[in-house]
Design a protein around this motif. Structure first.
Motif, PDB file in Angstrom:
ATOM      1  N   ARG A 134       1.354   1.747  -3.481  1.00  0.00           N
ATOM      2  CA  ARG A 134       0.113   2.229  -4.103  1.00  0.00           C
ATOM      3  C   ARG A 134      -0.008   3.749  -4.011  1.00  0.00           C
ATOM      4  O   ARG A 134      -0.358   4.429  -4.981  1.00  0.00           O
ATOM      5  CB  ARG A 134      -1.090   1.558  -3.426  1.00  0.00           C
ATOM      6  N   HIS A 166      -8.255   3.869   0.917  1.00  0.00           N
ATOM      7  CA  HIS A 166      -8.164   2.421   1.145  1.00  0.00           C
ATOM      8  C   HIS A 166      -8.512   2.112   2.601  1.00  0.00           C
ATOM      9  O   HIS A 166      -8.065   2.821   3.516  1.00  0.00           O
ATOM     10  CB  HIS A 166      -6.753   1.921   0.832  1.00  0.00           C
ATOM     11  N   LEU A 173       0.828  -1.207   0.000  1.00  0.00           N
ATOM     12  CA  LEU A 173       0.000   0.000   0.000  1.00  0.00           C
ATOM     13  C   LEU A 173       0.863   1.258   0.000  1.00  0.00           C
ATOM     14  O   LEU A 173       0.435   2.308  -0.486  1.00  0.00           O
ATOM     15  CB  LEU A 173      -0.940  -0.003   1.205  1.00  0.00           C
TER      16      LEU A 173
END
Length: 436
Positions: free
Chosen positions: A377, A421, A374
């Motif tokens: 990301r 997220h 992440l």
């Protein structure tokens, strides 16, 4: 704050060995970066004035191109290695030996990739190709910074500060000599590489003088496999970070000219000089954050992260406001009339520090939570937005457009992306609380 409160805080500091160690280590890192900011900026300005806007732009274009791929040389390992040593200090020689050889391989790979890429993009620009080849070799010698990771894990950065600053001062003197000798542009690239070579030698000497030995370092294929399995998102993350940190200079070089890169680089040299602050603070407090996570003390864990983020926000804003006001006279004072258009770029670009500081402050959380994928990301979102915004804004506003694109993309990568997220919304809320 009254006298009694000051005495109480000093007593608390004295009776808290861990906090005292962190403060001392941070002090050494600040000394390192303040010295580099002061002397580095002085010599950098001297070199910029000597080379002029165009040649300064060519040099920084090549350097930005190299830095774009330099993240490959570290293989995303530094933070993972510090955490791994903190958790398994008895295996330090295997961890360090494996990391060193992995980073040697990464340095060679980054050199090959950067040279091949610039050759494909600019096959007839031999000067830029030579500059990239020389500067790209830095990645190989950065492998010796594996020694620095050991001292970071022990919160004892003063030893590496001494080694690196010796190299920094020596090369700074060399650059001054090159100016007096009317040396060509290529000589400054060799001098930049020399700093990494001398620093590597210094780190070896410091490590040996502290009673350790490189001869005890061991390679472990299983550990290498484990580290790379965990670090690959960080490799991609590092690459994407470099995209939205340096793509602006590369795109300015392609879409405008070397002069635009020279002006933009002079502004960012001042703006990015402050980025040592979050790096120094976070590298000192990270072991404590990792330890709190390991001990399962959730309250202490988030308390440490919140305090770091709040402090970094205050510092970033305290820097950005006066720098915005003083940007134009500062550029004129340091670089001269030729660089005067860079004042407006600096006034805008300096606000990137707010999100750079914030991003650095959350980095230990992503490592401790094992959310490296992440982390990639969010930096990927920042890199994509940076490229798109540069494509739109650079043709319209040149360096000013690149500065605006950098602020927006940093905000997306370091802050706004965490709200998108479920697993990162917790740190997003912590960021919000730290801001207000």
């Amino acid at each position: 704050m009254n006298y009694k409160n000051i005495v109480e805080k000093l007593t608390h500091l004295k009776n808290n060995p861990e906090l005292l160690k962190i403060v001392g280590n941070t002090g050494w890192l600040f000394f390192d970066r303040i010295l580099r900011m002061g002397i580095g900026l002085l010599i950098g300005v001297w070199v910029a004035r000597y080379l002029g806007v165009e040649q300064f732009g060519i040099f920084n274009y090549a350097l930005a191109f190299v830095i774009l791929f330099i993240s490959i040389s570290t293989l995303g390992l530094p933070s993972l290695v510090v955490r791994t040593i903190t958790e398994n200090p008895e295996d330090k020689d295997t961890i360090l030996g494996t990391t060193f050889l992995l980073q040697i391989g990464g340095g060679i790979a980054s050199l090959i990739i950067s040279v091949l890429t610039i050759f494909l993009l600019k096959p007839d620009d031999y000067l830029t190709i030579y500059l990239v080849a020389i500067l790209g070799s830095m990645g190989i010698f950065r492998a010796f910074e594996t020694i620095d990771l050991w001292f970071q894990s022990q919160v004892r950065s003063k030893y590496t500060v001494l080694a690196k600053n010796t190299a920094f001062i020596m090369v700074g003197m060399l650059k001054i000599i090159l100016i007096y000798l009317n040396a060509p542009l290529i000589a400054f690239a060799w001098a930049t590489l020399a700093e990494f070579i001398i620093a590597g030698i210094g780190l070896i000497i410091v490590y040996e003088c502290q009673g350790y030995s490189l001869k005890l370092w061991r390679w472990s294929f299983s550990l290498a496999k484990k580290l790379l399995k965990e670090s690959w998102p960080l490799i991609l993350s590092g690459l994407t970070v470099m995209i939205y940190m340096k793509m602006d200079q590369i795109m300015l070089g392609f879409m405008i000219d070397a002069n635009a890169v020279g002006l933009y680089s002079s502004a960012t040299k001042i703006s990015e000089a402050w980025y040592f602050i979050p790096t120094a603070i976070v590298s000192s407090v990270s072991p404590g954050i990792y330890q709190a996570k390991k001990d399962g003390d959730e309250a202490l864990y988030y308390q440490k992260i919140t305090k770091v983020l709040r402090f970094l926000n205050i510092v970033a804003i305290s820097i950005s406001i006066p720098m915005t006001i003083l940007s134009k006279p500062l550029i004129l004072l340091l670089f001269g009339q030729e660089f005067s258009p860079a004042g407006t770029i600096l006034a805008i670009h300096i606000w990137t520090s707010v999100f750079v500081f914030m991003g650095q402050g959350t980095f230990p959380w992503f490592i401790a939570e094992g959310l490296n994928d992440l982390s990639f990301r969010r930096t990927f979102l920042g890199a994509i937005s940076n490229v798109i915004l540069n494509l739109i804004l650079i043709p319209l506003y040149a360096g000013i457009g690149a500065a605006i694109a950098t602020i927006i993309s940093q905000a997306i990568a370091s802050f706004l992306s965490n709200a998108t997220h479920p697993k990162t919304r917790k740190i997003f809320k912590v960021q919000l609380r730290s801001m207000f």
